[in-house]
Write an enzyme that holds these catalytic residues in place. Sequence first.
Site, mmCIF file in Angstrom:
data_model
loop_
_atom_site.group_PDB
_atom_site.id
_atom_site.type_symbol
_atom_site.label_atom_id
_atom_site.label_comp_id
_atom_site.label_asym_id
_atom_site.label_seq_id
_atom_site.Cartn_x
_atom_site.Cartn_y
_atom_site.Cartn_z
ATOM 1 N N TYR A 135 -25.837 -17.577 -27.384
ATOM 2 C CA TYR A 135 -26.037 -18.873 -28.038
ATOM 3 C C TYR A 135 -24.795 -19.760 -27.914
ATOM 4 C CZ TYR A 135 -30.483 -18.287 -30.542
ATOM 5 O OH TYR A 135 -31.800 -18.168 -30.869
ATOM 6 N N LYS A 186 -28.892 -3.446 -25.591
ATOM 7 C CA LYS A 186 -29.460 -3.215 -24.259
ATOM 8 C C LYS A 186 -28.324 -2.606 -23.434
ATOM 9 C CE LYS A 186 -32.804 -3.577 -21.190
ATOM 10 N NZ LYS A 186 -34.083 -2.845 -21.273
ATOM 11 N N ASP A 218 -35.936 -3.487 -26.056
ATOM 12 C CA ASP A 218 -37.350 -3.460 -25.647
ATOM 13 C C ASP A 218 -38.114 -2.400 -26.439
ATOM 14 O OD1 ASP A 218 -35.817 -1.562 -24.304
ATOM 15 O OD2 ASP A 218 -36.860 -1.761 -22.396
ATOM 16 N N ASP A 242 -32.888 -13.081 -33.073
ATOM 17 C CA ASP A 242 -33.786 -14.238 -33.138
ATOM 18 C C ASP A 242 -35.209 -13.781 -32.835
ATOM 19 O OD1 ASP A 242 -34.621 -16.978 -33.176
ATOM 20 O OD2 ASP A 242 -34.624 -16.944 -30.990
ATOM 21 N N ASP A 246 -38.575 -12.863 -35.675
ATOM 22 C CA ASP A 246 -39.895 -13.517 -35.613
ATOM 23 C C ASP A 246 -40.987 -12.457 -35.538
ATOM 24 O OD1 ASP A 246 -38.960 -16.170 -35.595
ATOM 25 O OD2 ASP A 246 -40.423 -16.757 -34.065
HETATM 26 C C1 IPM Z 1 -34.006 -19.413 -35.965
HETATM 27 C C2 IPM Z 1 -34.439 -20.513 -35.034
HETATM 28 C C3 IPM Z 1 -33.199 -21.162 -34.413
HETATM 29 C C4 IPM Z 1 -32.465 -20.094 -33.628
HETATM 30 C C5 IPM Z 1 -33.498 -22.391 -33.550
HETATM 31 C C6 IPM Z 1 -34.283 -23.441 -34.304
HETATM 32 C C7 IPM Z 1 -32.240 -22.977 -32.972
HETATM 33 O O1 IPM Z 1 -35.307 -20.011 -34.070
HETATM 34 O O2 IPM Z 1 -33.286 -19.700 -36.943
HETATM 35 O O3 IPM Z 1 -34.393 -18.263 -35.738
HETATM 36 O O4 IPM Z 1 -32.784 -19.844 -32.462
HETATM 37 O O5 IPM Z 1 -31.545 -19.488 -34.188
HETATM 38 MG MG MG Z 2 -35.859 -17.991 -34.347
#
Ligand code: IPM
Ligand code: MG
Length: 352
Positions: A135, A186, A218, A242, A246
């Site tokens: 990042y 990884k 993975d 990240d 999710d």
């Molecule tokens: C998160 C989001 C952010 C990230 C984006 C919006 C930049 O996906 O907080 O997980 O990738 O960190």
């Molecule tokens: Mg995210």
Amino acid sequence: MKIAVLPGDGIGPEIVAQAVKVLNALNLNLTMTEAPIGGAGYEAAGDPLPDATLQLAKDSDAVLLGAVGDWKYDKLERHLRPERGLLRIRKELNLFANLRPALLYPELAGASTLKPEVVSGLDLMIIRELTGDIYFGQPRGISTLENGEREGINTMRYNESEIKRIGRVAFDIAMKRNKKVCSVDKANVLETTELWRQVMIELSAEYPEVELSHMYVDNAAMQLIRAPKQFDVMVTGNIFGDILSDEASMLTGSIGMLPSASLDANNKGMYEPSHGSAPDIAGKDIANPLATILSAAMMLRYTFNDEANAVKVENACKKALAQGYRTADIATEGCHLLGCNAMGDAVVAALN
Ligand code: IPM
Ligand code: MG
């Protein structure tokens, strides 16, 4: 205590308003000041993180954030885009430790796309490093090669001290939980994460009571779906965290349920739902405010050291769910469907 309130874009303002309502209902001595960030910052000051917003955040004890981003800003230069405001505030405030708890409320076992027996009882803490990795690594950019072809570059990098400090957060939190840390990397392919694994192993010597395991990312993605209850604390770098967070959110029924805390070394923190700004449903009063309200609970716990009120807010969310109240994302047959604002009211009512 001073809180900077940064609603941001899309559904940000609606969901943040519910968390503010809940905090106000606790009658604590809180001063809350609003400022724009993301697309709203760009509109107000031509910058996704206006100087005044950053200053307010620095001068506050904690930051409550909604979400940033809208398709209409996708064509802006990268440094003007909403996401850049979010990444910059994380970096400027040194919020290196991102805590994303994935907890399944029993009432929502049926809302997950996985079988109830796979997810019921789930209580997982994902700890994502937030200020390093691909990042932020240099060099980065898109350039044109001598042959005229374009090339995109990002750089995955971590130094030892960055790995150590996030590792410590993970081990310390595991000590207060079930004393199991799974470090995700990884290391079979990427040297950056080979170092990550070595440092985690070295650090684990200081935590003899904690059981440290390692998993390739993975496989971790697969295990999260196959048998998520094997995990207690999961620690990983920025990009893997990240993605995995999710994924983990869906174990809990909806990404609308997942709060987060981003902490610096002194437990100053920024608190935001793990989900995005969802511009497609913005302004319709149908978003789920629970992730943001639960983020406010994390603020009470981690920055204000107020466990009692943190639990009070969490219990109020649970009670609202137990009463059958649902927003559209977690709706099930026979539930009592509420909008965003009404769900906030239901949580406030459940506080008492
Ligand atoms: C998160 C989001 C952010 C990230 C984006 C919006 C930049 O996906 O907080 O997980 O990738 O960190
Ligand atoms: Mg995210």
